[in-house]
Motif scaffolding. Structure first.
Motif, short mmCIF file in Angstrom:
data_model
loop_
_atom_site.label_atom_id
_atom_site.label_comp_id
_atom_site.label_asym_id
_atom_site.label_seq_id
_atom_site.Cartn_x
_atom_site.Cartn_y
_atom_site.Cartn_z
N THR A 70 -4.39 -3.85 -4.95
CA THR A 70 -5.52 -4.62 -4.43
C THR A 70 -5.28 -5.17 -3.04
O THR A 70 -6.21 -5.62 -2.37
N SER A 71 -4.03 -5.13 -2.58
CA SER A 71 -3.71 -5.67 -1.25
C SER A 71 -3.61 -4.59 -0.17
O SER A 71 -3.40 -4.90 1.00
N LYS A 79 -1.37 -6.21 -8.11
CA LYS A 79 -1.29 -7.01 -6.87
C LYS A 79 -1.10 -6.11 -5.65
O LYS A 79 -1.73 -6.33 -4.60
N ASN A 127 -5.95 -3.63 7.37
CA ASN A 127 -6.75 -4.36 8.36
C ASN A 127 -5.88 -5.24 9.25
O ASN A 127 -6.19 -5.45 10.43
N GLU A 128 -4.81 -5.77 8.68
CA GLU A 128 -3.92 -6.65 9.45
C GLU A 128 -2.94 -5.87 10.33
O GLU A 128 -2.31 -6.43 11.21
N CYS A 129 -2.81 -4.56 10.07
CA CYS A 129 -1.83 -3.74 10.78
C CYS A 129 -2.24 -3.59 12.25
O CYS A 129 -3.36 -3.22 12.57
N ALA A 133 -5.89 -2.54 1.21
CA ALA A 133 -6.94 -2.58 2.24
C ALA A 133 -6.71 -3.72 3.22
O ALA A 133 -6.83 -3.54 4.44
N SER A 134 -6.38 -4.91 2.72
CA SER A 134 -6.17 -6.06 3.61
C SER A 134 -4.96 -5.85 4.51
O SER A 134 -4.95 -6.25 5.68
N LYS A 135 -3.92 -5.18 3.99
CA LYS A 135 -2.73 -4.91 4.80
C LYS A 135 -3.05 -3.93 5.93
O LYS A 135 -2.55 -4.06 7.04
#
Length: 335
Positions: A196-197, A193, A203-205, A199-201
């Motif tokens: 896999t998270s 978990k 992008n949200e930074c 990259a998305s974290k």
């Protein structure tokens, strides 16, 4: 695929010895396997049989290279002491025999000193053996440094081994949702978990650094290509060359040393499989699975954020990818 293995489990994992005699045994076993099943007559080169081939190679590797547990009890093996040779082992056995003779003389003569001649012979041989062992250790270390010449990372790894400095083992417990968890499947799922998270974290930074717009892939294809790509068939020589180019020290699902040993026998078989996959547009499912190992960076060892992922990909998938890359790259350059 992330599989959690605690430090306690690591000691129970099988140990492999890739010495020359085991290599010859493995090559002969694989040759006999091909002869017994008559591989090239009436064989169907599909995904199922490709998986069977991989499973049988792994089975033969376990059969030929896993060390006997009885040998691991003694320190006289190449796993515990990689500098040791068959000559050194024989010399140690002779030293033990001379010691046994001297101890027997103590009982026979009923005196604490025993036979002085036997003791002198044992003491002189023990002294010579000590020099031989020290020379074998120095030679082993020298060869390792020569092999790592120009590679500072490997050089420091050898230095730390000599100093007795080892990497810290990962603790078998982690903090998940505020709770300390030791169940291995829960830990593996927690790593999965987290990894896999990432990259998305990112992008949200929002740290105040302006993000430039990512160009579309169409910006790199200015000229329209009317012709279609055709993937040429591969040959056993091309596959054999790719296998021999792999570094023997790289981690892989199948040890590279073992694969190189049977490269001449494996390449013609892989040629049949890969050409079938190229013509049918299939990338075998068994080659899509990699093993992800968490490597500790720094900080609290019970927090997932302090680990980075290292992927071990199937070596046959790497071979197939190199074949595809060569053909696609050649087509794009020509256009």
């Amino acid at each position: 695929l992330i599989e959690w293995t605690s430090s306690d489990d690591e000691s129970n994992l099988p140990k492999y010895d890739f010495n020359e005699s085991n290599m010859i045994k493995f090559e002969n076993e694989f040759t006999n396997y091909l002869v017994n099943i008559n591989y090239f007559e009436g064989a169907i080169f599909d995904e199922h049989n490709f998986s069977e081939l991989l499973n049988n190679i792994n089975r033969l590797i376990d059969k030929c290279f896993i060390m006997d547990e009885k040998l691991l009890v003694s320190k006289r093996n190449r796993i515990t002491n990689p500098w040791i040779t068959s000559g050194v082992i024989a010399s140690i056995a002779k030293k033990d025999y001379l010691y046994h003779l001297w101890r027997q003389s103590i009982k026979k003569l009923k005196c604490q000193e025993g036979d002085p001649l036997l003791y002198t012979k044992y003491k002189d041989y023990r002294k010579s053996l000590k020099c031989i062992i020290n020379s074998a250790k120095k030679m082993h270390k020298s060869k390792k440094f020569e092999k790592a010449n120009g590679n500072s990372r490997e050089t420091w790894k050898i230095i730390n081994e000599i100093r007795g400095k080892q990497k810290g083992k990962i603790k078998p417990s982690f903090i998940i949702d505020g709770l300390v968890v030791e169940e291995r499947r829960a830990i593996a799922n927690g790593f999965n978990k987290y990894f896999t998270s990432i990259a998305s974290k990112l992008n949200e930074c929002d740290d105040g650094i302006p993000m430039l717009p990512i160009p579309s892939y169409t910006d790199y294809f200015k000229n329209k290509v009317e012709s279609s790509i055709f993937l040429d068939t591969c040959s056993s020589e091309e596959i054999n060359e790719i296998i021999l180019e792999f570094s023997s020290n790289k981690a892989s699902d199948i040890p590279v040393k073992a694969l190189k040993c049977i490269a001449n026998n494996t390449s013609p078989i892989l040629e049949k499989f890969f050409n079938e996959f190229l013509s049918s547009g299939i990338f075998p499912d068994i080659s899509k699975t990699g093993i992800v190992s968490p490597v500790f960076k720094k900080g609290n060892q019970q927090i997932f954020d302090n680990y980075r992922p290292i992927s071990t990909l199937p070596i046959f998938s790497k071979i197939f990818e190199k074949l595809l890359y060569k053909r696609i790259y050649s087509f794009l350059i020509s256009k």
